[in-house]
Design a protein around this motif. Structure first.
Motif, PDB file in Angstrom:
ATOM      1  N   MET A   1      -0.247  -1.566  -4.331  1.00  0.00           N
ATOM      2  CA  MET A   1      -1.508  -1.267  -3.319  1.00  0.00           C
ATOM      3  C   MET A   1      -1.120  -1.230  -2.152  1.00  0.00           C
ATOM      4  O   MET A   1      -0.261  -2.048  -1.442  1.00  0.00           O
ATOM      5  N   SER A   2      -1.555  -0.168  -1.452  1.00  0.00           N
ATOM      6  CA  SER A   2      -1.133   0.239   0.000  1.00  0.00           C
ATOM      7  C   SER A   2      -2.058  -0.756   0.890  1.00  0.00           C
ATOM      8  O   SER A   2      -3.094  -1.222   0.547  1.00  0.00           O
ATOM      9  N   SER A   3      -1.698  -1.107   2.244  1.00  0.00           N
ATOM     10  CA  SER A   3      -2.216  -1.876   3.017  1.00  0.00           C
ATOM     11  C   SER A   3      -2.434  -1.127   4.326  1.00  0.00           C
ATOM     12  O   SER A   3      -1.848  -0.194   4.765  1.00  0.00           O
ATOM     13  N   ALA A   4      -3.526  -1.644   5.080  1.00  0.00           N
ATOM     14  CA  ALA A   4      -3.650  -1.102   6.517  1.00  0.00           C
ATOM     15  C   ALA A   4      -2.152  -1.419   7.548  1.00  0.00           C
ATOM     16  O   ALA A   4      -1.969  -0.127   7.951  1.00  0.00           O
ATOM     17  N   VAL A   5      -1.892  -2.229   7.260  1.00  0.00           N
ATOM     18  CA  VAL A   5      -0.335  -2.072   7.898  1.00  0.00           C
ATOM     19  C   VAL A   5       0.600  -1.295   7.462  1.00  0.00           C
ATOM     20  O   VAL A   5       1.219  -0.505   8.250  1.00  0.00           O
ATOM     21  N   ALA A   6       0.757  -1.288   6.126  1.00  0.00           N
ATOM     22  CA  ALA A   6       1.847  -0.447   5.627  1.00  0.00           C
ATOM     23  C   ALA A   6       1.379   1.326   5.843  1.00  0.00           C
ATOM     24  O   ALA A   6       2.249   2.098   6.059  1.00  0.00           O
ATOM     25  N   ARG A   7      -0.110   1.607   5.688  1.00  0.00           N
ATOM     26  CA  ARG A   7      -0.206   2.769   6.051  1.00  0.00           C
ATOM     27  C   ARG A   7      -0.130   3.216   7.671  1.00  0.00           C
ATOM     28  O   ARG A   7       0.557   4.378   7.892  1.00  0.00           O
ATOM     29  N   LEU A   8      -0.325   2.167   8.391  1.00  0.00           N
ATOM     30  CA  LEU A   8       0.091   2.343   9.978  1.00  0.00           C
ATOM     31  C   LEU A   8       1.648   2.722  10.249  1.00  0.00           C
ATOM     32  O   LEU A   8       2.207   3.456  11.019  1.00  0.00           O
ATOM     33  N   GLN A   9       2.296   1.881   9.417  1.00  0.00           N
ATOM     34  CA  GLN A   9       3.874   2.128   9.520  1.00  0.00           C
ATOM     35  C   GLN A   9       4.236   3.525   8.979  1.00  0.00           C
ATOM     36  O   GLN A   9       5.183   4.067   9.699  1.00  0.00           O
ATOM     37  N   GLU A  10       3.399   3.897   7.858  1.00  0.00           N
ATOM     38  CA  GLU A  10       3.718   5.334   7.498  1.00  0.00           C
ATOM     39  C   GLU A  10       3.564   6.340   8.359  1.00  0.00           C
ATOM     40  O   GLU A  10       4.188   7.390   8.794  1.00  0.00           O
ATOM     41  N   ARG A  11       2.310   6.190   9.024  1.00  0.00           N
ATOM     42  CA  ARG A  11       2.067   7.238  10.070  1.00  0.00           C
ATOM     43  C   ARG A  11       3.221   7.299  11.190  1.00  0.00           C
ATOM     44  O   ARG A  11       3.358   8.324  11.859  1.00  0.00           O
ATOM     45  N   LEU A  12       3.417   6.149  11.555  1.00  0.00           N
ATOM     46  CA  LEU A  12       4.452   5.969  12.758  1.00  0.00           C
ATOM     47  C   LEU A  12       5.724   6.381  12.436  1.00  0.00           C
ATOM     48  O   LEU A  12       6.494   7.006  13.254  1.00  0.00           O
ATOM     49  N   SER A  13       6.096   6.276  11.085  1.00  0.00           N
ATOM     50  CA  SER A  13       7.100   6.733  10.633  1.00  0.00           C
ATOM     51  C   SER A  13       7.285   8.267  10.692  1.00  0.00           C
ATOM     52  O   SER A  13       8.523   8.898  10.995  1.00  0.00           O
ATOM     53  N   GLU A  14       6.395   8.827  10.378  1.00  0.00           N
ATOM     54  CA  GLU A  14       6.296  10.290  10.443  1.00  0.00           C
ATOM     55  C   GLU A  14       6.636  10.893  11.680  1.00  0.00           C
ATOM     56  O   GLU A  14       7.313  11.905  12.169  1.00  0.00           O
TER      57      GLU A  14
ATOM     58  N   GLY B   1      10.240  10.136  12.776  1.00  0.00           N
ATOM     59  CA  GLY B   1      11.313  10.653  12.276  1.00  0.00           C
ATOM     60  C   GLY B   1      12.326   9.771  11.304  1.00  0.00           C
ATOM     61  O   GLY B   1      13.471  10.185  11.028  1.00  0.00           O
ATOM     62  N   ALA B   2      11.783   8.472  11.206  1.00  0.00           N
ATOM     63  CA  ALA B   2      12.736   7.378  10.831  1.00  0.00           C
ATOM     64  C   ALA B   2      11.831   6.463  10.216  1.00  0.00           C
ATOM     65  O   ALA B   2      10.364   6.210  10.844  1.00  0.00           O
ATOM     66  N   PRO B   3      12.229   5.290   9.512  1.00  0.00           N
ATOM     67  CA  PRO B   3      11.233   4.286   8.888  1.00  0.00           C
ATOM     68  C   PRO B   3      10.904   3.560  10.068  1.00  0.00           C
ATOM     69  O   PRO B   3      11.910   2.901  10.715  1.00  0.00           O
ATOM     70  N   VAL B   4       9.722   3.033  10.157  1.00  0.00           N
ATOM     71  CA  VAL B   4       9.095   2.052  11.359  1.00  0.00           C
ATOM     72  C   VAL B   4       8.732   0.936  10.567  1.00  0.00           C
ATOM     73  O   VAL B   4       8.018   0.748   9.663  1.00  0.00           O
ATOM     74  N   GLU B   5       9.422  -0.316  11.266  1.00  0.00           N
ATOM     75  CA  GLU B   5       8.903  -1.424  10.686  1.00  0.00           C
ATOM     76  C   GLU B   5       8.080  -2.112  11.814  1.00  0.00           C
ATOM     77  O   GLU B   5       8.636  -2.347  12.895  1.00  0.00           O
ATOM     78  N   LEU B   6       6.851  -2.603  11.560  1.00  0.00           N
ATOM     79  CA  LEU B   6       6.165  -3.320  12.910  1.00  0.00           C
ATOM     80  C   LEU B   6       6.358  -4.742  12.640  1.00  0.00           C
ATOM     81  O   LEU B   6       6.402  -5.214  11.454  1.00  0.00           O
TER      82      LEU B   6
ATOM     83  N   PRO C   1      -0.201  -9.017   1.825  1.00  0.00           N
ATOM     84  CA  PRO C   1       0.573  -8.035   0.737  1.00  0.00           C
ATOM     85  C   PRO C   1       1.919  -8.216   0.996  1.00  0.00           C
ATOM     86  O   PRO C   1       2.834  -8.352   0.118  1.00  0.00           O
ATOM     87  N   ALA C   2       2.408  -8.021   2.227  1.00  0.00           N
ATOM     88  CA  ALA C   2       3.986  -7.949   2.313  1.00  0.00           C
ATOM     89  C   ALA C   2       4.624  -9.439   2.256  1.00  0.00           C
ATOM     90  O   ALA C   2       5.521  -9.363   1.649  1.00  0.00           O
ATOM     91  N   VAL C   3       3.660 -10.504   2.588  1.00  0.00           N
ATOM     92  CA  VAL C   3       4.302 -11.769   2.648  1.00  0.00           C
ATOM     93  C   VAL C   3       4.522 -12.172   1.183  1.00  0.00           C
ATOM     94  O   VAL C   3       5.377 -12.663   0.556  1.00  0.00           O
ATOM     95  N   ALA C   4       3.537 -11.772   0.295  1.00  0.00           N
ATOM     96  CA  ALA C   4       3.611 -12.041  -1.194  1.00  0.00           C
ATOM     97  C   ALA C   4       4.637 -11.214  -1.866  1.00  0.00           C
ATOM     98  O   ALA C   4       5.191 -11.931  -2.898  1.00  0.00           O
TER      99      ALA C   4
END
Length: 507
Positions: A1-14, A17-22, A437-440
């Motif tokens: 299941m995607s999450s609001a944090v994961a989706r924000l990370q994906e958009r910032l990664s785009e 041009g590299a994986p972004v970890e918040l 979601p990330a903690v679990a």
């Protein structure tokens, strides 16, 4: 299941041009989230990290989720999120309900978790209870992630220990004291007062105690039955004879030592428990489990390499076999080591511990530290019903929310902001809930239920802070705040369930 944090990370990664970890900054003055991606990219792109950070900050402000972004220090990029993001994140939690944070597994597996597995020579001790608490919580985390999990108890119903146990009971029946190397205590006398083999009633007591402890097993395995199948596997193993015994050449397959499989004639010529290990491992993998997890005490540290060696020797992927080791449990009262057993002075039985502190506190305190740490439980604190007791503190947050929702009756619950800008305490609580979601997923991946206990306390902290600063009912943002309460209650209840603690509606 995607999450609001994961989706924000994906958009910032785009954009980067590299994986972004918040990450959450320790100081709210540094934004809602931050990333060090510019510093990671700088050596690769041979550019200044601040320059890269400024580019990302400028580009990110074009995203609807970002209100503003700034570069700090050597190249950290700090982000302040727009109110709409908080509404989106809260709505996602409310819509998901009990399923929030589930389905994190990239590939669902069929997993067996074998735990407790204490020989039926006495009641379950607190040490074995830590085994069960860890194993059951790991199983719950894996189930949340989307795996199919089976819990199994494996025990030795034959051999020298069982012979000493039966001999101890028989001695009392004859009016004698048990052998010096036998089993002692009131429970042995209680069994001696009953007719027949003492093992079945001892097993029934063990099962009843574990049911009380909220652990239910799907299957039970007997060492005596497995040992009988060993001759069919012996020819498939890499073995040699030495001093009249049959040894497995396990050191050639990654183990630290070779292991005796069959004792020499002068020691009876019988299979060792290592022989039963071989059959049991094959039995697990051939039953269709993608992964077999053993939960064992730290004194079994050598077993990890042995199981992997057996798997390699027989052509199985050793990655399918995991061994989780846990350290000892000490109980303390008033700064001194506590012994609570009324029936035997050298151990503490789980039933006595549950009588003293309750099931909720026992389950919490046995998993709130990493398995690799020995733990000391303050019995007085564990039994205390106050906010100084962490399990009570988390449960109280759940009960307080339940009271708010009862008083709200049928009032609307919503994630819609309607032009309202969430206050700092509300923003912090939404961000904390969005972490679940990330903690679990991390707790399941690392087999670390202590991460859930730590996180639950932080959720309770953030909720209590929000509650003390903001009125919920009859406030200007009642629907949104009721939504925030409902989401927090949902996440707290899920955390408590993952560690097998009740989520009370009233306290």
């Amino acid at each position: 299941m995607s999450s609001a944090v994961a989706r924000l990370q994906e958009r910032l990664s785009e954009l980067a041009g590299a994986p972004v970890e918040l990450e959450r900054p320790n100081d709210a003055a540094h934004g809602d989230y931050a990333t060090n991606v510019a510093m990671r990219l700088a050596p690769v792109q041979k550019r200044s990290p601040r320059e890269l950070g400024e580019e990302l900050a400028e580009a990110s402000e074009g995203l609807e989720e970002i209100e503003r972004a700034e570069v700090a220090g050597p190249g950290f990029v700090n982000f302040w999120l727009a109110p709409a993001w908080f509404g989106e994140a809260l709505g996602e939690i409310l819509d998901a309900g009990a399923a929030y944070g589930s389905g994190a597994a990239a590939r669902a597996e069929k997993v067996q978790v074998e735990m407790v597995s204490a020989n039926p020579t006495g009641p379950i001790t607190v040490a074995s209870a830590r085994n069960g608490a860890i194993g059951d919580c790991v199983a719950r985390l894996l189930e949340l992630a989307g795996h199919e999990v089976e819990r199994e108890y494996y025990y030795n119903d034959a051999g020298a220990q069982m012979e000493r146990f039966r001999a101890s009971v028989d001695a009392i029946r004859r009016g004698e004291e048990p052998p010096e190397d036998g089993y002692h205590g009131d429970y042995v006398r209680e069994l001696a007062a009953r007719e027949g083999d003492p093992v079945p009633p001892m097993l029934a007591q063990i099962e009843a105690t574990l049911e009380r402890f909220r652990i239910q097993f799907d299957s039970w395995a007997l060492q005596s039955e497995l040992e009988q199948r060993f001759p069919e596997y012996l020819p498939k193993l890499d073995t040699y004879e030495k001093d009249g015994a049959i040894w497995a050449r396990s050191s050639a397959y990654g183990d630290v030592d070779d292991r005796v499989l069959i004792r020499s004639p002068e020691y009876g010529g019988t299979p060792t428990y290592r022989a039963a290990d071989v059959v049991y491992l094959v039995d697990k993998l051939e039953r269709g489990f993608d992964r077999a997890i053993y939960v064992l005490g730290a004194d079994h540290h050598g077993t990890r390499g042995w199981y992997a060696a057996v798997a390699r020797m027989l052509g199985y992927d050793p990655e399918r076999v995991e061994v989780l080791l846990y350290q000892l449990v000490h109980l303390a009262r008033g700064g001194q080591q506590a012994k609570m057993s009324k029936r035997r002075g050298d151990v503490v039985f789980l039933d006595d511990f549950l009588d003293e502190v309750g099931v909720d506190a026992a389950r919490w305190y046995l998993v709130n530290r990493g398995p690799d740490q020995a733990i000391e439980i303050d019995v007085d604190l564990a039994a205390e019903r106050s906010e100084k007791n962490p399990v009570y503190y988390v449960q109280y947050a759940h009960a307080r929310i339940a009271a708010i929702r009862r008083n709200a009756s049928d009032a609307p619950v919503s994630a819609e902001l309607g032009g309202y800008a969430p206050a700092p305490e509300e923003r912090d609580l939404v961000k904390r809930l969005a972490d679940f979601p990330a903690v679990a997923a991390e707790a399941a991946e690392r087999r670390g239920p202590q991460g859930i206990a730590t996180y639950a306390i932080r959720v309770a902290d953030d909720f209590h802070r929000f509650y003390h600063h903001h009125r919920v009912l009859e406030s200007e943002a009642q629907a949104f705040r009721l939504g925030l309460c409902a989401a927090a209650q949902n996440v707290i209840a899920r955390c408590l369930d993952l560690v097998a603690v009740e989520a009370p509606e009233r306290m």
